[in-house]
Design an enzyme around this catalytic site. Structure first.
Site, short mmCIF file in Angstrom:
data_model
loop_
_atom_site.label_atom_id
_atom_site.label_comp_id
_atom_site.label_asym_id
_atom_site.label_seq_id
_atom_site.Cartn_x
_atom_site.Cartn_y
_atom_site.Cartn_z
N LYS A 262 148.34 134.58 88.28
CA LYS A 262 149.08 136.05 88.22
C LYS A 262 150.29 135.87 88.95
O LYS A 262 150.37 135.27 90.17
CB LYS A 262 148.17 136.98 88.41
CG LYS A 262 146.97 137.14 87.20
CD LYS A 262 146.14 138.27 87.62
CE LYS A 262 144.91 138.48 87.01
NZ LYS A 262 145.39 138.95 85.59
N ARG B 275 136.30 136.75 78.92
CA ARG B 275 135.65 136.64 77.66
C ARG B 275 134.67 135.30 77.84
O ARG B 275 133.79 135.06 76.99
CB ARG B 275 136.73 136.33 76.48
CG ARG B 275 137.73 135.21 76.73
CD ARG B 275 138.84 135.39 75.75
NE ARG B 275 139.73 136.37 76.61
CZ ARG B 275 140.96 136.89 75.79
NH1 ARG B 275 141.40 136.49 74.76
NH2 ARG B 275 141.58 137.78 76.41
#
Length: 479
Positions: free
Chosen positions: A258, A332
């Site tokens: 990020k 996920r």
């Protein structure tokens, strides 16, 4: 320690640092506020032009009352939701470190009285564990006196507020001190205080039993992953509910790094697991006749020489393989492990709670969470949220998005169509729940307030989903 008490005394005669009164165009009449005192306060307040807008506050010195100050707060229509927000906003206007506060808002029944008490306790929340100010560090909270409330209403409010603030504490703790093993230790500590069972999978057991999602995400960190199972299992359980929480204690994005600005709030990526832990504890404290099993999927997503790479293929618990296209779509992967393991125990329903996608905020903003899944379960979650005035919005799981998750080398890949990213993440998770009734709660933006406090919501961790899930469990219990 903060205490919550019902009072039947005249609220004007209680010694306190603050007395909170409602305003709906006039200072609201309260049966425990004498008419002459109300009239005096109304006259003084009128000079400051108070507003009935929910949460708007003006502060007066104590006039004809024993309290040091009087906080007048707008209560709007006086609904349960308005009273909760008003009590929270007013509690923040009571001055620094009050030792005693009297709350006299016009609650017509136990449900409204519980909302007032919840709002007051949640609004008074502060996180100061890392402040060097000795006075602040030693402050343990106020004695709250709620006018007209029953003991039952206050007990429920105390349980809920403790669950919300406990969730906030875990999420607000800096990631230097809050990592997978420390979350597991916190859960084990709670098991010494409450009638819950806790089981912890360390990295060796995770590898032995095939939890490839949790291991893959956590393999780049020196602080190794954990899976925690916490269970409340009363003898009179009428239903069984499994809750699976995303617990990324810090998310750098891994190799798919990020930008620096994107990491500033990433201690909040464990909000789902923190909520699940405290929801189970709340069910135990309230002695709800529902079996509740929480699964905390804990990992720290770091880049290093041992981190997973884009194009790696991992094997989720139960056997399905996933091609990792982006290591920043890691939530996920740990949730897939947790869901696959949770449904092995045949719960009546399974729900997962996760700060899963930035797309949630794009679609629904910073205060409204998304809920996807089976129609019946999704509707039940929305109904529970509506009843406690927490914003959840039902979202679809379009079948066509499944094709975008197809992989040439594995059963599926971890990212799909970027248009509708919240939905494709939900479609991914659906692959791991089998036929078990299921809903997925994406709380990515509502879990952490990056702006100023409002109502009972502070800056920082919010405790999103806790009140909704507690109400969901109450409904399963027939309450």
């Amino acid at each position: 320690m903060t205490s919550l008490n019902a009072t039947s005394d005249s609220v004007s005669t209680i010694d306190a640092d603050a007395l909170i009164l409602g305003y709906d165009g006039d200072v609201t009449t309260h049966p425990q506020l004498p008419e002459d005192v109300r009239a005096t306060i109304a006259t003084a307040a009128g000079m400051l032009e108070p507003s009935a807008k929910v949460g708007s506050t003006v502060v007066l010195p104590g006039i004809d009352v024993s309290a040091t100050r009087v906080v007048i707060v707008g209560i709007g229509d006086g609904s349960e939701g308005d009273l909760r927000i008003a009590a929270g906003a007013a509690s923040r206007a009571c001055g620094k470190r009050p030792s005693s506060v009297v709350v006299a808002l016009p609650a017509s029944d136990d449900v409204a009285a519980s909302a007032v008490a919840e709002g007051a306790l949640m609004g008074a929340y502060t996180f100061h564990d890392y402040k060097s100010d000795d006075a602040l560090a030693s402050y343990e909270g106020a004695d709250w006196h709620i006018a007209g409330a029953s003991d039952a209403a206050l007990k429920r409010a105390s349980i809920l507020a403790a669950a919300v603030t406990g969730t906030r504490d875990l999420v607000n703790t800096p990631p230097l001190d809050m990592f997978p093993a420390s979350v597991a230790e916190a859960a084990q500590g709670y098991a010494q205080q409450f009638p819950v069972d806790v089981e912890v999978w360390d990295v060796e057991r995770l590898a032995q039993e095939g939890f490839g999602g949790i291991l893959g995400v956590g393999m780049g960190s020196s602080r190794l992953p954990r899976l925690v199972r916490i269970e409340w299992n009363p003898a009179d359980a009428k239903s069984s509910v499994a809750l699976v929480g995303k617990g990324i204690t810090f998310d750098t994005g891994g190799i798919s790094l990020k930008p620096p600005k994107g990491m500033e709030t990433m201690k909040s990526d464990m909000s789902g697991a923190a909520a699940v832990l405290h929801i189970v504890l709340a069910a135990a404290r309230a002695e709800l006749p529902v079996k509740v099993t929480g699964w905390l999927c804990l990992a720290e997503n770091m880049p290093s020489a041992t981190a997973q790479r884009p194009s790696d293929v991992i094997r989720i618990y139960g056997g399905k393989t996933v091609e990792v296209m982006n290591t920043d779509a890691e939530g996920r992967l740990v949730m897939a492990d947790g869901l696959a393991r949770a449904i092995e125990e045949d719960p009546d329903v399974v729900l997962d709670i996760a700060t899963l996608t930035g797309a949630q905020g794009v679609a629904l903003g910073s205060r409204t969470s998304g809920v996807m899944g089976d129609d019946e379960v999704r509707a039940a979650v929305v109904a529970a949220a509506d009843s406690v005035d927490e914003a959840f919005w039902p979202m679809p799981l379009p079948e066509y998005l499944r094709e975008s998750l197809d992989s040439k080398v594995a059963d599926l890949r971890n990212i799909g169509d970027p248009m509708g990213g919240m939905l494709s993440a939900g479609v991914f998770l659906k692959e791991f729940v089998g036929d078990t009734p299921w809903a997925h709660l994406d709380i990515a933006r509502p879990a952490f307030n990056e702006s100023s406090p409002w109502g009972f919501t502070p800056s920082g961790a919010t405790g999103a989903s806790v009140r909704t899930m507690f109400r969901f469990l109450e409904t399963r219990a027939g309450l």
